[in-house]
Design a protein around this motif. Structure first.
Motif, PDB file in Angstrom:
ATOM      1  N   THR A 106      -1.885   9.470   6.035  1.00  0.00           N
ATOM      2  CA  THR A 106      -1.864   8.389   5.048  1.00  0.00           C
ATOM      3  C   THR A 106      -2.998   8.567   4.047  1.00  0.00           C
ATOM      4  N   ARG A 114      -4.571   3.239  -0.131  1.00  0.00           N
ATOM      5  CA  ARG A 114      -4.515   3.882   1.178  1.00  0.00           C
ATOM      6  C   ARG A 114      -5.628   3.410   2.108  1.00  0.00           C
ATOM      7  N   VAL A 144       2.637   3.228   6.869  1.00  0.00           N
ATOM      8  CA  VAL A 144       2.009   4.387   7.499  1.00  0.00           C
ATOM      9  C   VAL A 144       3.076   5.339   8.013  1.00  0.00           C
TER      10      VAL A 144
END
Length: 314
Positions: A106, A114, A144
């Motif tokens: 991620t 993020r 995610v």
């Protein structure tokens, strides 16, 4: 020169998680804005600072992109490798190794939010005291999972679409421009597959690359003006004299394995998106006109279709 970037594989090995993980501290203080150096180690250090200060993040921003207000200045968190390793190991108390790796993916996705997505996922897992990877009712868990899938797809494509060119000094170089920062994920693949040759893979969008010197793979960064360009811009004096022949042979192979009767551009572009074509040898303009190999006899009525050599032997 080599530059340090965080890699999940570089962290120390971890032992089995305890049966009863320690609950996360309650974030009872006023929320804060956090700033860090933009590395994954720095982000892990921020996560530690959040619970140390007991202040939830309003925002977590890289130093180069901080947007502070008139009366609010972000708290700058200095990266500490030991603290980052401690946090990385501690996450295994609340999730398995695969779920933890998805947090790293991620981060590499470079999505604008993020950092907050990673924090919220980790915080939810610590509050639950167990793995939450299948808790799809939560938006952060879904994001995610989706970003990890996109990263895996991009990693797989880069492993398939990298095309090397050989220079006069024996270095094989390739230029890529992926949607996500996948260089840390493809390093192991190319190190194992091309262990007998020196190579360089340069990410033109992010201005850094992977360099293998027959012994180890390092992350390297270039000064402006010295970075490798796309293959069509490389001077012919730099390339090995046989490189144009290799390119011609590759294009000829691609043309001859192609089956015109089964042409499906829509499916072709789905498996090989158009944005990759400018770095693929087989997609460059042909210097020689394609001529099919005429090594087959026409099908005779009532008989099998045989190659000329087989027919003559009979």
């Amino acid at each position: 020169m080599a530059v340090s970037r965080f890699s999940a594989s570089a962290l120390p090995a971890t032992s089995a998680p305890p049966t009863r993980p320690r609950p996360a501290p309650q974030l009872t203080n006023a929320p804060l804005d956090y700033a860090y150096d933009g590395t994954f180690e720095g982000l892990l250090t921020v996560l530690f600072s959040v619970y140390d200060r007991k202040s939830a993040p309003n925002s977590i921003q890289p130093l180069g992109a901080v947007q502070g207000g008139l009366f609010v200045q972000p708290v700058e968190v200095v990266t500490d490798e030991a603290t980052a390793a401690r946090v990385w190991k501690g996450l295994l108390q609340y999730m398995d190794a695969e779920a933890r790796t998805r947090l790293f993916h991620t981060f590499l996705s470079e999505q604008p939010d993020r950092e907050l997505v990673i924090f919220r996922y980790a915080d939810l897992a610590m509050r639950a005291g167990r793995d939450i990877s299948e808790h799809y009712a939560d938006d952060n868990v879904r994001r995610v999972q989706r970003l990890a899938q996109q990263m895996y797809r991009e990693k797989h494509r880069m492993e398939a679409f990298v095309r090397f060119e050989k220079t006069q000094d024996g270095l094989f170089h390739a230029t890529i421009e992926p949607d996500f920062d996948v260089l840390p994920l493809i390093a192991a693949h190319f190190t194992k597959r091309y262990a007998d040759q020196r190579w360089l893979i340069y990410d033109r969008r992010r201005h850094y690359g992977l360099y293998y010197d027959l012994h180890r793979t390092d992350i390297v960064q270039f000064d402006a003006g010295t970075a490798p360009q796309r293959s069509t811009a490389v001077s012919a004096t730099v390339l090995d004299e046989r490189e144009p022949l290799y390119k011609l042979l590759w294009q000829a192979y691609f043309d001859h394995v192609n089956i015109p009767e089964r042409k499906n551009l829509k499916l072709h572009r789905r498996h090989m998106p158009l944005r990759y074509w400018k770095y693929l040898s087989e997609k460059q303009p042909r210097e020689q006109r394609f001529e099919p190999i005429r090594n087959k006899r026409p099908v005779q009525p009532g008989g099998p279709a045989l190659g000329a050599g087989v027919a003559d032997a009979e």
